[in-house]
Design a protein around this motif. Structure first.
Motif, PDB file in Angstrom:
ATOM      1  N   GLN A   1      21.856   1.743   4.472  1.00  0.00           N
ATOM      2  CA  GLN A   1      20.905   0.740   3.972  1.00  0.00           C
ATOM      3  C   GLN A   1      19.727   0.590   4.936  1.00  0.00           C
ATOM      4  N   LYS A   2      20.031   0.543   6.239  1.00  0.00           N
ATOM      5  CA  LYS A   2      18.967   0.433   7.227  1.00  0.00           C
ATOM      6  C   LYS A   2      18.027   1.630   7.162  1.00  0.00           C
ATOM      7  N   ILE A   3      18.581   2.815   6.990  1.00  0.00           N
ATOM      8  CA  ILE A   3      17.750   4.023   6.902  1.00  0.00           C
ATOM      9  C   ILE A   3      16.884   3.974   5.655  1.00  0.00           C
ATOM     10  N   PHE A   4      17.465   3.581   4.524  1.00  0.00           N
ATOM     11  CA  PHE A   4      16.726   3.552   3.262  1.00  0.00           C
ATOM     12  C   PHE A   4      15.565   2.565   3.303  1.00  0.00           C
ATOM     13  N   THR A   5      15.734   1.449   4.019  1.00  0.00           N
ATOM     14  CA  THR A   5      14.710   0.406   4.031  1.00  0.00           C
ATOM     15  C   THR A   5      13.795   0.476   5.252  1.00  0.00           C
ATOM     16  N   SER A   6      13.971   1.467   6.117  1.00  0.00           N
ATOM     17  CA  SER A   6      13.196   1.578   7.348  1.00  0.00           C
ATOM     18  C   SER A   6      11.940   2.428   7.130  1.00  0.00           C
ATOM     19  N   PRO A   7      10.982   2.363   8.059  1.00  0.00           N
ATOM     20  CA  PRO A   7       9.822   3.268   7.989  1.00  0.00           C
ATOM     21  C   PRO A   7      10.228   4.743   8.015  1.00  0.00           C
ATOM     22  N   PHE A   8      11.309   5.039   8.733  1.00  0.00           N
ATOM     23  CA  PHE A   8      11.825   6.414   8.739  1.00  0.00           C
ATOM     24  C   PHE A   8      12.229   6.830   7.334  1.00  0.00           C
ATOM     25  N   GLY A   9      12.915   5.947   6.616  1.00  0.00           N
ATOM     26  CA  GLY A   9      13.296   6.248   5.242  1.00  0.00           C
ATOM     27  C   GLY A   9      12.082   6.404   4.342  1.00  0.00           C
ATOM     28  N   MET A  10      11.040   5.596   4.564  1.00  0.00           N
ATOM     29  CA  MET A  10       9.816   5.732   3.778  1.00  0.00           C
ATOM     30  C   MET A  10       9.159   7.082   4.027  1.00  0.00           C
ATOM     31  N   MET A  11       9.195   7.540   5.252  1.00  0.00           N
ATOM     32  CA  MET A  11       8.634   8.854   5.558  1.00  0.00           C
ATOM     33  C   MET A  11       9.431   9.960   4.877  1.00  0.00           C
ATOM     34  N   LEU A  12      10.758   9.824   4.845  1.00  0.00           N
ATOM     35  CA  LEU A  12      11.578  10.815   4.157  1.00  0.00           C
ATOM     36  C   LEU A  12      11.266  10.837   2.662  1.00  0.00           C
ATOM     37  N   ARG A  13      11.024   9.670   2.078  1.00  0.00           N
ATOM     38  CA  ARG A  13      10.640   9.617   0.667  1.00  0.00           C
ATOM     39  C   ARG A  13       9.285  10.290   0.448  1.00  0.00           C
ATOM     40  N   ALA A  14       8.391  10.116   1.416  1.00  0.00           N
ATOM     41  CA  ALA A  14       7.087  10.772   1.322  1.00  0.00           C
ATOM     42  C   ALA A  14       7.235  12.289   1.376  1.00  0.00           C
ATOM     43  N   VAL A  15       8.154  12.766   2.205  1.00  0.00           N
ATOM     44  CA  VAL A  15       8.430  14.201   2.271  1.00  0.00           C
ATOM     45  C   VAL A  15       8.910  14.707   0.918  1.00  0.00           C
ATOM     46  N   LYS A  16       9.789  13.937   0.289  1.00  0.00           N
ATOM     47  CA  LYS A  16      10.303  14.339  -1.024  1.00  0.00           C
ATOM     48  C   LYS A  16       9.204  14.304  -2.085  1.00  0.00           C
ATOM     49  N   SER A  17       8.322  13.316  -1.983  1.00  0.00           N
ATOM     50  CA  SER A  17       7.279  13.157  -2.979  1.00  0.00           C
ATOM     51  C   SER A  17       6.250  14.280  -2.912  1.00  0.00           C
ATOM     52  N   ASN A  18       5.727  14.545  -1.719  1.00  0.00           N
ATOM     53  CA  ASN A  18       4.722  15.612  -1.589  1.00  0.00           C
ATOM     54  C   ASN A  18       4.605  16.001  -0.121  1.00  0.00           C
ATOM     55  N   GLN A  19       5.450  16.926   0.274  1.00  0.00           N
ATOM     56  CA  GLN A  19       5.448  17.365   1.671  1.00  0.00           C
ATOM     57  C   GLN A  19       4.168  18.110   2.021  1.00  0.00           C
ATOM     58  N   THR A  20       3.636  18.860   1.079  1.00  0.00           N
ATOM     59  CA  THR A  20       2.407  19.626   1.337  1.00  0.00           C
ATOM     60  C   THR A  20       1.250  18.699   1.655  1.00  0.00           C
ATOM     61  N   ARG A  21       1.116  17.607   0.898  1.00  0.00           N
ATOM     62  CA  ARG A  21       0.029  16.664   1.145  1.00  0.00           C
ATOM     63  C   ARG A  21       0.169  16.027   2.514  1.00  0.00           C
TER      64      ARG A  21
ATOM     65  N   SER B   1       1.509  17.390   5.129  1.00  0.00           N
ATOM     66  CA  SER B   1       1.127  18.410   6.112  1.00  0.00           C
ATOM     67  C   SER B   1      -0.383  18.522   6.219  1.00  0.00           C
ATOM     68  N   TYR B   2      -1.080  18.422   5.087  1.00  0.00           N
ATOM     69  CA  TYR B   2      -2.543  18.515   5.094  1.00  0.00           C
ATOM     70  C   TYR B   2      -3.184  17.332   5.812  1.00  0.00           C
ATOM     71  N   THR B   3      -2.514  16.194   5.819  1.00  0.00           N
ATOM     72  CA  THR B   3      -3.045  15.027   6.518  1.00  0.00           C
ATOM     73  C   THR B   3      -2.717  15.033   8.002  1.00  0.00           C
ATOM     74  N   GLY B   4      -2.052  16.091   8.468  1.00  0.00           N
ATOM     75  CA  GLY B   4      -1.763  16.239   9.886  1.00  0.00           C
ATOM     76  C   GLY B   4      -0.411  15.720  10.324  1.00  0.00           C
ATOM     77  N   VAL B   5       0.443  15.317   9.377  1.00  0.00           N
ATOM     78  CA  VAL B   5       1.766  14.800   9.714  1.00  0.00           C
ATOM     79  C   VAL B   5       2.735  15.975   9.848  1.00  0.00           C
ATOM     80  N   ASN B   6       3.420  16.030  10.971  1.00  0.00           N
ATOM     81  CA  ASN B   6       4.443  17.056  11.172  1.00  0.00           C
ATOM     82  C   ASN B   6       5.761  16.539  10.602  1.00  0.00           C
ATOM     83  N   THR B   7       6.165  17.069   9.464  1.00  0.00           N
ATOM     84  CA  THR B   7       7.364  16.566   8.771  1.00  0.00           C
ATOM     85  C   THR B   7       8.654  17.158   9.318  1.00  0.00           C
TER      86      THR B   7
END
Length: 383
Positions: free
Chosen positions: A200-220, A222-228
């Motif tokens: 639950q902590k992982i799902f609701t944390s900023p780390f979990g939000m970043m993982l969701r962003a990876v799932k949503s569009n990892q390519t985008r 990477s283009y913004t300079g985020v090392n996934t």
């Protein structure tokens, strides 16, 4: 403390989930599944599925090799019993650490690719691990015979503190109390609640939000300079540690470790559990694990005599026909039932069982809104 802070609805979820898990011996009794061995499987494979969902549900990376970490956890725990102590705490700690290190190595290589290539890489690593455990590393794994306890094991810490030093094969314990039956179940249940809270902590944390962003569009990203890469590798390692913990608990409840726990079928089973319950949800993988383990242990035990009892209310000719048809879906044919359930869920509920729950909830919510709307309109007209 911030570590224990969750959104209010998550506290409600945790409380309800805790009540369901801790009262398993009560509500499983009418289903014929309230015996300790099966309830231990329910909790252990729920841990396995929750951990797998952290990787698959949040990042979208589908691993077909998580059984390797389950096996590493089991072997590590048994070796801890043999060399150090029969206490479950060091065995589980070593199982988590070794599975995490193993996941770090495999994830470092596999995460260089994504999509189907990542899945194939993890499957290849799992099969290599299985073959190493089955035939190559037999001095460590005992091959097809499985690694087991023996009365002659050194158990250094137990010998040092004169705990359980008899020549008889000992049983796993927790702080001097033997773990067996309901004691083993409640240990697994409490650990399930702890790891569920961590999820639950992982799902609701900023780390979990970043993982969701990876799932949503990892390519985008990477283009913004985020090392996934560090995020996906961290999710892979955490998921592997969950699997190692589940493997260690399997060894605690049944102190042996065999190579079959590393087979690709075990990896496929946790994928099935997660998809069946609902990918990306917290409760879904747990429900999927419980459902599959229930079918595996209860449906597979049904025979013609039990079916005759269930269909006893029918006329003789119809009863025999019903028993003949039903026997194809239970006993040795329980896999057919599992396959049909999976097909129906995937076709009609692509989001798993939890999607069905959401649909029912929204249906009742819409009905309540429709009932409230005319009341408001009539009140306004009266005014």
């Amino acid at each position: 403390m911030d570590f224990f802070r969750l959104p209010r609805n998550e506290y409600v979820t945790l409380a309800v989930f805790s009540l369901v898990v801790l009262t398993m011996p009560i509500w499983l009794q009418p289903l014929g599944a309230a015996y300790p061995g099966l309830m231990q499987q329910f909790t252990i494979f729920a841990i396995f599925a929750v951990g797998f969902n952290i990787l698959f549900g949040l990042t979208g990376y589908l691993s077909f090799g998580h059984a390797a970490f389950l096996g590493v956890g089991s072997y590590t725990a048994v070796w801890s019993f043999k060399l150090l102590s029969m206490d479950a705490i060091p065995a589980l700690i070593f199982a988590i650490v070794m599975a995490g290190v193993f996941a770090l190595v495999i994830g470092f290589v596999s995460l260089r690719r994504s999509g189907i290539y990542f899945s194939i890489l993890t499957l290849a690593f799992a099969q290599m691990s299985y073959n190493l455990a089955y035939s190559v590393l037999t001095p460590i794994t005992n091959g097809e015979t499985a690694l087991q306890l023996a009365g002659s094991d050194p158990r250094v810490l137990d010998t040092l503190f004169a705990v359980g030093t008899s020549s008889a094969i000992p049983s796993p314990s927790l702080l001097g109390n033997t773990l067996g039956g309901m004691g083993g179940f409640y240990l697994c249940a409490v650990i399930l609640l702890v790891v569920f809270f961590i999820a639950q902590k992982i799902f609701t944390s900023p780390f979990g939000m970043m993982l969701r962003a990876v799932k949503s569009n990892q390519t985008r990203l990477s283009y913004t300079g985020v090392n996934t890469r560090p995020y996906t590798l961290a999710a892979f390692v955490i998921s592997g540690m969950y699997a190692g913990l589940a493997g260690g608990l399997l060894a605690v409840t049944d102190p042996l470790a065999g190579a079959e726990r590393m087979q690709w079928t075990a990896s496929g089973e946790v994928v099935l559990m997660t998809i069946l319950g609902g990918v990306g949800t917290l409760i879904g993988p747990v429900i999927g694990a419980w459902l599959i383990k229930f079918m595996e242990n209860i449906f597979s035990a049904y025979n013609d005599r039990i079916l005759q009892f269930y269909f006893d209310w029918m006329p003789d000719g119809i009863q025999d026909f019903a028993v003949t048809v039903a026997s194809k879906f239970v006993g040795e044919g329980w896999k057919l039932t599992e396959g049909l359930v999976f097909v129906l869920v995937v076709v009609f509920l692509p989001g798993g069982i939890m999607e069905g729950v959401r649909r029912i909830r929204s249906m009742f919510g819409n009905r309540r809104k429709h009932q409230e709307t005319p009341a408001k309109l009539s009140t306004s007209a009266a005014e």
